[in-house]
Design a protein around this motif. Structure first.
Motif, short mmCIF file in Angstrom:
data_model
loop_
_atom_site.label_atom_id
_atom_site.label_comp_id
_atom_site.label_asym_id
_atom_site.label_seq_id
_atom_site.Cartn_x
_atom_site.Cartn_y
_atom_site.Cartn_z
N ASP A 95 -67.62 16.98 -10.06
CA ASP A 95 -66.33 16.37 -10.35
C ASP A 95 -65.33 17.37 -10.90
O ASP A 95 -64.14 17.12 -10.92
N ASP A 96 -65.77 18.54 -11.31
CA ASP A 96 -64.91 19.59 -11.82
C ASP A 96 -64.55 20.55 -10.69
O ASP A 96 -65.43 21.19 -10.11
N GLU A 97 -63.26 20.66 -10.39
CA GLU A 97 -62.81 21.49 -9.27
C GLU A 97 -63.25 22.94 -9.43
O GLU A 97 -63.65 23.58 -8.44
N VAL A 98 -63.21 23.48 -10.63
CA VAL A 98 -63.59 24.89 -10.85
C VAL A 98 -65.06 25.10 -10.53
O VAL A 98 -65.43 26.05 -9.85
N ILE A 99 -65.91 24.20 -11.01
CA ILE A 99 -67.35 24.31 -10.75
C ILE A 99 -67.61 24.13 -9.26
O ILE A 99 -68.40 24.85 -8.65
N ARG A 100 -66.91 23.16 -8.64
CA ARG A 100 -67.08 22.92 -7.21
C ARG A 100 -66.73 24.18 -6.42
O ARG A 100 -67.45 24.56 -5.49
N GLN A 101 -65.65 24.84 -6.78
CA GLN A 101 -65.24 26.06 -6.09
C GLN A 101 -66.21 27.21 -6.36
O GLN A 101 -66.50 28.00 -5.46
N LEU A 102 -66.71 27.31 -7.59
CA LEU A 102 -67.69 28.35 -7.93
C LEU A 102 -68.94 28.20 -7.06
O LEU A 102 -69.44 29.17 -6.50
N ILE A 103 -69.42 26.97 -6.93
CA ILE A 103 -70.59 26.71 -6.10
C ILE A 103 -70.29 27.07 -4.65
O ILE A 103 -71.06 27.77 -3.99
N ALA A 104 -69.14 26.61 -4.14
CA ALA A 104 -68.78 26.86 -2.74
C ALA A 104 -68.64 28.35 -2.46
O ALA A 104 -69.17 28.85 -1.45
N VAL A 105 -67.95 29.08 -3.33
CA VAL A 105 -67.75 30.51 -3.10
C VAL A 105 -69.08 31.25 -3.10
O VAL A 105 -69.34 32.07 -2.21
N ASN A 106 -69.92 30.97 -4.07
CA ASN A 106 -71.22 31.65 -4.14
C ASN A 106 -72.07 31.37 -2.91
O ASN A 106 -72.70 32.28 -2.37
N LEU A 107 -72.09 30.14 -2.46
CA LEU A 107 -72.90 29.80 -1.28
C LEU A 107 -72.28 30.35 0.00
O LEU A 107 -72.99 30.81 0.89
N ASN A 108 -70.95 30.33 0.09
CA ASN A 108 -70.27 30.91 1.25
C ASN A 108 -70.56 32.40 1.36
O ASN A 108 -70.80 32.91 2.46
N LEU A 109 -70.55 33.09 0.24
CA LEU A 109 -70.82 34.54 0.24
C LEU A 109 -72.22 34.84 0.73
O LEU A 109 -72.48 35.93 1.24
N GLU A 110 -73.11 33.89 0.60
CA GLU A 110 -74.50 34.07 1.06
C GLU A 110 -74.69 33.58 2.49
O GLU A 110 -75.81 33.53 2.98
N GLY A 111 -73.61 33.17 3.13
CA GLY A 111 -73.68 32.78 4.53
C GLY A 111 -73.88 31.30 4.78
O GLY A 111 -74.04 30.89 5.94
#
Length: 118
Positions: free
Chosen positions: A3-19
């Protein structure tokens, strides 16, 4: 999903960087509305979300014929033993507490995605 946009983006960025291909949702109902279109290997959920909490969302995913196989990771600040027991009872595949280590999240998602595909 968180529900927290910052945490959601942190998760998305980290997983995107891993492919990983990442699709985000703002709450549990948004997740359930999207899941059949996306059919992900792994879903991350926060326990505390508006409209539909992570417990209920995970439970509905487990009860759905088309979604019961999807791996679920709860990422939450709720770290009490009874919360973890509740997660296991629902059938959650992994439980990470905030603040979480992004490297641990990546490893958990990688392992679950591999299990999902096998």
């Amino acid at each position: 999903m968180d529900d927290d946009e910052v945490i959601r983006q942190l998760i998305a960025v980290n997983l995107n960087l891993e492919g990983f291909e990442v699709v985000t949702a703002t709450d549990g109902q948004d997740c359930l509305d999207r899941v059949l279109d996306v059919m992900p290997d792994v879903i991350t959920l926060d326990v505390m979300m508006p409209f539909l909490d992570g417990w209920t969302t995970a439970q509905r995913l487990r009860m759905g014929e088309a979604t019961s196989h999807i791996k679920v990771v709860l990422i939450t600040a709720r770290a009490q033993d009874d919360d973890k027991v509740r997660g296991r009872g629902i059938g959650v595949d992994a439980y990470l507490t905030k603040p979480f280590d992004p490297a641990e999240l990546i490893q958990v998602v990688r392992d679950l995605a591999a299990r999902s595909r096998s």
